[in-house]
Structures are given as structure tokens and as C-alpha cells.
Design an enzyme around this catalytic site. Structure first.
Site, PDB file in Angstrom:
ATOM      1  N   LYS A  19       1.430  -0.177   7.033  1.00 57.09           N
ATOM      2  CA  LYS A  19       2.165  -1.399   6.707  1.00 57.09           C
ATOM      3  C   LYS A  19       3.078  -1.811   7.866  1.00 57.09           C
ATOM      4  CE  LYS A  19       4.130   0.410   3.075  1.00 57.09           C
ATOM      5  NZ  LYS A  19       3.573   1.784   3.216  1.00 57.09           N
ATOM      6  N   GLY A  64       0.847  -1.193   0.000  1.00 58.37           N
ATOM      7  CA  GLY A  64       0.000   0.000   0.000  1.00 58.37           C
ATOM      8  C   GLY A  64       0.877   1.234   0.000  1.00 58.37           C
ATOM      9  N   PRO A  65       0.276   2.422  -0.010  1.00 60.16           N
ATOM     10  CA  PRO A  65       1.061   3.665  -0.032  1.00 60.16           C
ATOM     11  C   PRO A  65       1.658   3.975   1.340  1.00 60.16           C
ATOM     12  CG  PRO A  65      -1.243   4.190   0.202  1.00 60.16           C
ATOM     13  CD  PRO A  65      -1.172   2.696   0.052  1.00 60.16           C
ATOM     14  N   ASP A 119      10.841  -5.357   6.525  1.00 59.65           N
ATOM     15  CA  ASP A 119      10.115  -4.105   6.248  1.00 59.65           C
ATOM     16  C   ASP A 119      10.817  -3.367   5.099  1.00 59.65           C
ATOM     17  OD1 ASP A 119       8.130  -2.214   6.484  1.00 59.65           O
ATOM     18  OD2 ASP A 119       8.880  -1.320   8.342  1.00 59.65           O
ATOM     19  N   GLU A 120      10.107  -2.471   4.438  1.00 55.44           N
ATOM     20  CA  GLU A 120      10.644  -1.656   3.335  1.00 55.44           C
ATOM     21  C   GLU A 120      11.263  -2.549   2.257  1.00 55.44           C
ATOM     22  OE1 GLU A 120       9.949   1.402   3.334  1.00 55.44           O
ATOM     23  OE2 GLU A 120       9.886   2.106   5.396  1.00 55.44           O
ATOM     24  N   GLN A 154      10.637  -3.038  -0.728  1.00 53.66           N
ATOM     25  CA  GLN A 154      10.746  -2.490  -2.101  1.00 53.66           C
ATOM     26  C   GLN A 154      12.155  -2.005  -2.444  1.00 53.66           C
ATOM     27  OE1 GLN A 154       9.069  -0.765   0.343  1.00 53.66           O
ATOM     28  NE2 GLN A 154      10.109   1.198   0.479  1.00 53.66           N
TER      29      GLN A 154
HETATM   30  P1  ADP Z   1       3.409   2.750   6.602  1.00 54.14           P
HETATM   31  O1  ADP Z   1       4.489   1.827   7.055  1.00 54.14           O
HETATM   32  O2  ADP Z   1       2.397   2.088   5.698  1.00 54.14           O
HETATM   33  O3  ADP Z   1       3.952   4.013   5.997  1.00 54.14           O
HETATM   34  P2  ADP Z   1       2.892   3.146   9.435  1.00 54.14           P
HETATM   35  O4  ADP Z   1       2.467   1.824   9.982  1.00 54.14           O
HETATM   36  O5  ADP Z   1       4.311   3.563   9.689  1.00 54.14           O
HETATM   37  O6  ADP Z   1       2.550   3.210   7.870  1.00 54.14           O
HETATM   38  O7  ADP Z   1       1.994   4.329  10.004  1.00 54.14           O
HETATM   39  C1  ADP Z   1       0.589   4.305   9.970  1.00 54.14           C
HETATM   40  C2  ADP Z   1       0.089   5.462  10.809  1.00 54.14           C
HETATM   41  O8  ADP Z   1       0.368   6.694  10.133  1.00 54.14           O
HETATM   42  C3  ADP Z   1      -1.404   5.530  11.012  1.00 54.14           C
HETATM   43  O9  ADP Z   1      -1.858   4.660  12.048  1.00 54.14           O
HETATM   44  C4  ADP Z   1      -1.608   6.995  11.387  1.00 54.14           C
HETATM   45  O10 ADP Z   1      -1.378   7.199  12.771  1.00 54.14           O
HETATM   46  C5  ADP Z   1      -0.489   7.709  10.643  1.00 54.14           C
HETATM   47  N1  ADP Z   1      -0.901   8.525   9.510  1.00 54.14           N
HETATM   48  C6  ADP Z   1      -0.279   9.671   9.124  1.00 54.14           C
HETATM   49  N2  ADP Z   1      -0.832  10.181   8.008  1.00 54.14           N
HETATM   50  C7  ADP Z   1      -1.843   9.345   7.650  1.00 54.14           C
HETATM   51  C8  ADP Z   1      -2.768   9.312   6.537  1.00 54.14           C
HETATM   52  N3  ADP Z   1      -2.764  10.244   5.602  1.00 54.14           N
HETATM   53  N4  ADP Z   1      -3.626   8.269   6.475  1.00 54.14           N
HETATM   54  C9  ADP Z   1      -3.634   7.333   7.428  1.00 54.14           C
HETATM   55  N5  ADP Z   1      -2.792   7.311   8.490  1.00 54.14           N
HETATM   56  C10 ADP Z   1      -1.888   8.305   8.602  1.00 54.14           C
HETATM   57  P1  TMP Z   2       6.767   3.818   4.522  1.00 50.96           P
HETATM   58  O1  TMP Z   2       6.008   3.097   3.454  1.00 50.96           O
HETATM   59  O2  TMP Z   2       7.096   2.952   5.689  1.00 50.96           O
HETATM   60  O3  TMP Z   2       6.108   5.084   4.928  1.00 50.96           O
HETATM   61  O4  TMP Z   2       8.196   4.195   3.951  1.00 50.96           O
HETATM   62  C1  TMP Z   2       8.444   4.377   2.585  1.00 50.96           C
HETATM   63  C2  TMP Z   2       9.857   4.865   2.351  1.00 50.96           C
HETATM   64  O5  TMP Z   2      10.095   4.872   0.937  1.00 50.96           O
HETATM   65  C3  TMP Z   2      10.120   6.301   2.811  1.00 50.96           C
HETATM   66  O6  TMP Z   2      11.452   6.405   3.342  1.00 50.96           O
HETATM   67  C4  TMP Z   2      10.084   7.126   1.533  1.00 50.96           C
HETATM   68  C5  TMP Z   2      10.583   6.130   0.500  1.00 50.96           C
HETATM   69  N1  TMP Z   2      10.080   6.336  -0.867  1.00 50.96           N
HETATM   70  C6  TMP Z   2      10.992   6.341  -1.919  1.00 50.96           C
HETATM   71  O7  TMP Z   2      12.192   6.197  -1.723  1.00 50.96           O
HETATM   72  N2  TMP Z   2      10.527   6.507  -3.191  1.00 50.96           N
HETATM   73  C7  TMP Z   2       9.189   6.640  -3.480  1.00 50.96           C
HETATM   74  O8  TMP Z   2       8.839   6.757  -4.670  1.00 50.96           O
HETATM   75  C8  TMP Z   2       8.249   6.602  -2.380  1.00 50.96           C
HETATM   76  C9  TMP Z   2       6.781   6.745  -2.661  1.00 50.96           C
HETATM   77  C10 TMP Z   2       8.756   6.474  -1.099  1.00 50.96           C
HETATM   78 MG    MG Z   3       6.559   1.657   7.060  1.00 57.51          MG
END
Ligand code: ADP
Ligand code: TMP
Ligand code: MG
Ligand code: ZN
Length: 197
Positions: A22, A16-17, A91-92, A94
Site C-alpha cells: 500500500k 489490503g493487509p 497513509d495509514e 485507518q
Molecule cells: P504496506 O504499506 O501494504 O504494509 P509496503 O508498501 O510498506 O506495504 O511494503 C511492501 C513490501 O513488503 C513488498 O514489496 C515486499 O518487499 C515486503 N514484504 C514483506 N513481507 C511480505 C509478504 N508477506 N508479502 C509481500 N510482500 C512482503
Molecule cells: P502497514 O499496513 O503500512 O504495514 O501498517 C499497518 C499499521 O497498523 C502497523 O503499524 C500495525 C498497525 N495495526 C494495528 O494497529 N492494528 C491491527 O489490527 C493491524 C492489523 C495493524
Molecule cells: Mg504501509
């Protein structure tokens, strides 16, 4: 052969984004393995230095200890895995070199549970590195959404912003960051600039 020759291994992917949860979901699944007294190892790429070096950390600051791996040398993971390990958590995912796929398949073939979390799409909205192939070989895929920072609908994409403006299509794909650079967006609100614009 790893811990249980009779048990079938499998690959789970959480994608997911950014901000979809995640890392939180990866931590939740890992904590449950503790209750089940399973032996696991958590890995993360060495380039992710956002919140901590030796931890996976979610955007809302949940964390667990993790081992750093060089993204160009995913084979480093092999040196940590002893024959009592029952699950591998990454984790991460990608960011890793595509050779990680063979390593993941090897662990699953040997009876281990492999849990991976990563971005399915890059900031351009295109498949990120090894993710399409990983999603294809996985037994189980969870696709999470965040909330669009522009309109409040379900976000499936990640918006990169450079000085408050959408990034260009030909900007580098890898750029570690969080809220200073990235937002969650829905398909409609997601923007990518082209140089001719
Ligand atoms: P990911 O690893 O997918 O980037 P995380 O598990 O690190 O996500 O973080 C998820 C948390 O980010 C959510 O529980 C919420 O507290 C926070 N959050 C910040 N911005 C948003 C958003 N735009 N939509 C949903 N959650 C968000
Ligand atoms: P997150 O999914 O746990 O929030 O972390 C994603 C990480 O990937 C964050 O460090 C930003 C990085 N990223 C890139 O390097 N390139 C990209 O195109 C995107 C969308 C994220
Ligand atoms: Mg993450
Ligand atoms: Zn939107």
C-alpha cells in the site's frame, strides 16, 4: 475553492493487509504527480513511529517526506492546505478519527485528488475504523494482496502474533508494529484466539 473550479475531484483508496504494498503504491502515485508538476501534500498519523517520524516509509524502505497529524484531530490537515494544492495523500488512514471523512469529501468536492492508503481489516479480520465508509465514498478502490507467510498463497488478512501466538479477539485494535508482531496471512491460515479457548 481550491486550484481548479472546473475540474472534478475524486477519492482513491489503496487497501489490503500489511505488506501488500500500500505504501509503495502510494509513493508510486505521488512520484508520478511530481513528473506531472502537480502540487501535493503527504500526511501520516502521529502514532506511526515505526521507521521515521516525518516520512512515510514502506517495509522495503522506500520513503517520502510527510506531515504528522494527530489521529484525534484530523482538522489539523486543513491548516496546511493552501489554494495551490492539487492533491492530498494520506497513509495509514485507518487510524484517523471518522471526522477525516468529511475533510476528504470537502477536498474532493473542491476539485482535489485525494489518495488514501490503509488497512481494510484489523488483526481480527473485521473492518478497520472509518475504512468501510471511506471505501464506499471513493471513486476508485485498489485492493492489494500480500503473500501468506504460512502457505504462500495470496494474503488478504493480517495476523497479529504475541510471543509467537495468535492475538486474542478482545486485544486492543491499535498496536503499531511490523514483522516482530505481524504477518500476512490468507483467509485459511489467519487465526484469532477467543478467551474461552
Ligand atoms: P504496506 O504499506 O501494504 O504494509 P509496503 O508498501 O510498506 O506495504 O511494503 C511492501 C513490501 O513488503 C513488498 O514489496 C515486499 O518487499 C515486503 N514484504 C514483506 N513481507 C511480505 C509478504 N508477506 N508479502 C509481500 N510482500 C512482503
Ligand atoms: P502497514 O499496513 O503500512 O504495514 O501498517 C499497518 C499499521 O497498523 C502497523 O503499524 C500495525 C498497525 N495495526 C494495528 O494497529 N492494528 C491491527 O489490527 C493491524 C492489523 C495493524
Ligand atoms: Mg504501509
Ligand atoms: Zn495461507
Amino acid at each position: 475553492m481550491y486550484y481548479n473550479e472546473s475540474k472534478t475531484g475524486f477519492v482513491e483508496v489503496i487497501c489490503g493487509p500489511m505488506y501488500a504494498g500500500k505504501t509503495e503504491e502510494l509513493i508510486r502515485r505521488t512520484k508520478r504527480m511530481e513528473f506531472a508538476k502537480k502540487k501535493y501534500l503527504i500526511f501520516k498519523p502521529n502514532i506511526d513511529n515505526r521507521y521515521a517520524i516525518n516520512e512515510v516509509v514502506s517495509h522495503n524502505k522506500k520513503s517520502m517526506k510527510a506531515i504528522n497529524v494527530d489521529i484525534n484531530h484530523p482538522e489539523q490537515i486543513l491548516s496546511y492546505v493552501t489554494n495551490d494544492i492539487q492533491a492530498i495523500v494520506i497513509d495509514e488512514v485507518q487510524f484517523f478519527n471518522v471526522r477525516l471523512l468529511d475533510i476528504i469529501a470537502k477536498f474532493a468536492n473542491e476539485g482535489m485528488r485525494v489518495i488514501c492508503a490503509g488497512l481494510d481489516l484489523d488483526f481480527r479480520g473485521e473492518p478497520f475504523g472509518l475504512m468501510p465508509a471511506l471505501l464506499a465514498i471513493a471513486e476508485n478502490v485498489t485492493k492489494l494482496t500480500a503473500i501468506c507467510n504460512s502457505c504462500g498463497e495470496e494474503a488478504t488478512r493480517t495476523q497479529r502474533l504475541v510471543n509467537g501466538k495468535p492475538a486474542y479477539y478482545d486485544d486492543p485494535i491499535v498496536m503499531v508494529g511490523a514483522t516482530e508482531t505481524y504477518e500476512a496471512r490468507c483467509r485459511k491460515c489467519h487465526e484469532v484466539l477467543r478467551r474461552e479457548q
